[in-house]
Each structure stands twice: as C-alpha cells, then as structure tokens.
Design an enzyme around this catalytic site. Structure first.
Site, PDB file in Angstrom:
ATOM      1  N   ASP A   9       1.370  13.329 -34.353  1.00  0.00           N
ATOM      2  CA  ASP A   9       0.816  14.702 -34.307  1.00  0.00           C
ATOM      3  C   ASP A   9       0.465  15.308 -35.674  1.00  0.00           C
ATOM      4  OD1 ASP A   9       1.510  14.264 -31.673  1.00  0.00           O
ATOM      5  OD2 ASP A   9       2.676  16.113 -31.443  1.00  0.00           O
ATOM      6  N   ASP A  51      -1.159  15.840 -29.795  1.00  0.00           N
ATOM      7  CA  ASP A  51      -0.929  16.837 -28.756  1.00  0.00           C
ATOM      8  C   ASP A  51      -2.319  17.259 -28.252  1.00  0.00           C
ATOM      9  OD1 ASP A  51       1.285  18.003 -27.540  1.00  0.00           O
ATOM     10  OD2 ASP A  51       1.336  19.744 -28.874  1.00  0.00           O
ATOM     11  N   HIS A  53      -3.724  19.661 -25.380  1.00  0.00           N
ATOM     12  CA  HIS A  53      -3.437  20.579 -24.286  1.00  0.00           C
ATOM     13  C   HIS A  53      -4.691  21.165 -23.648  1.00  0.00           C
ATOM     14  CE1 HIS A  53       0.804  20.396 -24.996  1.00  0.00           C
ATOM     15  NE2 HIS A  53       0.737  20.893 -26.201  1.00  0.00           N
ATOM     16  N   HIS A  63       4.559  25.397 -21.440  1.00  0.00           N
ATOM     17  CA  HIS A  63       4.630  25.063 -22.868  1.00  0.00           C
ATOM     18  C   HIS A  63       4.030  26.180 -23.723  1.00  0.00           C
ATOM     19  CE1 HIS A  63       4.898  22.225 -26.187  1.00  0.00           C
ATOM     20  NE2 HIS A  63       3.593  22.227 -26.395  1.00  0.00           N
ATOM     21  N   HIS A  79      -1.898  25.982 -28.967  1.00  0.00           N
ATOM     22  CA  HIS A  79      -2.131  25.042 -30.074  1.00  0.00           C
ATOM     23  C   HIS A  79      -2.711  23.746 -29.529  1.00  0.00           C
ATOM     24  CE1 HIS A  79       1.877  24.038 -28.477  1.00  0.00           C
ATOM     25  NE2 HIS A  79       1.556  22.799 -28.783  1.00  0.00           N
ATOM     26  N   LYS A 104      -1.237  13.195 -25.619  1.00  0.00           N
ATOM     27  CA  LYS A 104      -0.105  13.638 -24.804  1.00  0.00           C
ATOM     28  C   LYS A 104      -0.222  15.131 -24.569  1.00  0.00           C
ATOM     29  CE  LYS A 104       2.927  14.339 -28.804  1.00  0.00           C
ATOM     30  NZ  LYS A 104       3.120  15.795 -28.680  1.00  0.00           N
ATOM     31  N   CYS A 147       8.572  16.683 -32.020  1.00  0.00           N
ATOM     32  CA  CYS A 147       7.883  15.506 -31.500  1.00  0.00           C
ATOM     33  C   CYS A 147       8.259  14.212 -32.223  1.00  0.00           C
ATOM     34  CB  CYS A 147       6.374  15.740 -31.513  1.00  0.00           C
ATOM     35  SG  CYS A 147       5.913  17.049 -30.340  1.00  0.00           S
TER      36      CYS A 147
HETATM   37 ZN   LIG Z   1       2.261  21.149 -27.654  1.00  0.00          ZN
END
Ligand SMILES: [Zn+2]
Length: 196
Positions: A9, A51, A53, A63, A79, A104, A147
């Site tokens: 990340d 990450d 999203h 989250h 984010h 992810k 993470c």
């Molecule tokens: Zn996240």
C-alpha cells in the site's frame, strides 16, 4: 528456497498530502525503491498491494466513516478510491517489470494483502507466491500498524517464513506501531532492517 518482497500500500493517499497520510510515507517509498535497486537479485518475485475502495457513499462494509467522524481505529476517512490519483502508487516507488499487483478492499475493509485479488489474472497473493515456489517473504510498506502487520501475520499463517524490514515501513502512530511489532515478534515474524 526463494524469497519474495511484498510492498504494501505505498499509495499517494497514505503518503504526505494524501487523504490518510502516514508521516514518513514518501520517505519509505524512496527507500523501498533504493532497496529494490540494490537487492533485485535477492527476490524471485516482487508483489505490490493497493487498497482499492469504492467511493462514498459506499462505506466499504463500514471501513469509511459515513455518519460522523472517523475514529482512526476501525473507521477512516475516504481513501484510495479505485482508479483515483490517491490510489496510485507514490511516484517515488519504482517497481520492477513483472511485479505482481494485488488489489484489496473492493467494497470491503481488507487490511491484509492476502485478502485481495491479483490484478489482470485470477488468483490471490498466496497462490502467486506458491506458483513461484516462494518460501520466504519480506514485507515493507504502509502502514506498519495496520496493513503491513495484517499482511505479515497472514503470510506467517500461510506457512511462509516472514521478515518485516522495519526501516522500510512507516506507521500511523508510535504506540500502535510498537504494539503491532510486538505482536509480530510473538507470532514468529522476524523484525530486521534492510541494512546489515
Ligand atoms: Zn482502506
């Protein structure tokens, strides 16, 4: 025995100026690139997680803080929205060609890279590591206390020998980073620095 490097990340939103910035994030990006320049031959495989999203109002399964302020423990500001500038890797991170990419957190709160999916082909990180006959992994990136720790613990749980190169990570806070590193140590993860 083959070793892999897992870069967790190192995205703009987790670096200075980003939506969920970690102090030292940009420096970690540059230091990881220097480490890769010096040690490329040590790694049979390099993987980079991101990450990735859904945008608000999707909470990504709780989250993202939707009602009220984030608590920065289990709820976070928006984010790393997929395909956004914030979700891009930091410009100081230079990844070798052939790097295995993992997304992810698509609509979920994934902390571990092992919970994600490979980009552009089926499968997950554990499968990619096993296909490359990897038995040992080094974990670096952001954030130490979230993470990076989750990814290292899952790597250990999947049977890999795991090292976290602590000087190539940065954490959200000192206290939670110390707690996370203690947990990693107790779980059999080796804590080392990239410099001998
Ligand atoms: Zn996240």
């Amino acid at each position: 025995m083959a070793r892999a490097l897992i870069v967790v990340d190192v995205q703009n939103d987790f670096c200075e100026g980003g939506a969920l910035a970690v102090v030292g994030g940009a420096a970690a990006a540059g230091a990881i690139s220097a480490h890769l320049d010096a040690h490329a031959a040590d790694y049979a495989l390099v993987a980079a997680t991101a990450d990735w999203h859904e945008p608000l109002p999707d909470s990504n399964d709780g989250h993202f803080a939707v009602d009220g302020a984030p608590d920065y423990v289990s709820t976070w500001p928006e984010h790393c929205v997929r395909d956004s500038a914030g979700a891009s890797f930091h410009p100081d991170l230079r990844l070798p060609s052939g790097t295995v990419l993992v997304h992810k957190g698509q609509g979920r709160q994934d902390y571990s890279g092992f919970a994600g999916q490979l980009v552009g082909r089926p499968g997950d990180l554990a499968a990619a590591l096993r296909a490359a006959e990897v038995t040992e992994v080094d974990v670096v990136g952001l954030a130490t206390d979230h993470c990076v720790t989750a990814t290292a613990l899952d790597a250990r749980g999947a049977g890999f020998a795991v090292r976290v190169l602590t000087d190539l990570t940065a954490g959200v806070s000192t206290s939670t980073s110390i707690a996370a590193l203690t947990r990693l140590h107790r779980s059999g993860v080796e804590l080392v620095t990239s410099q001998p």
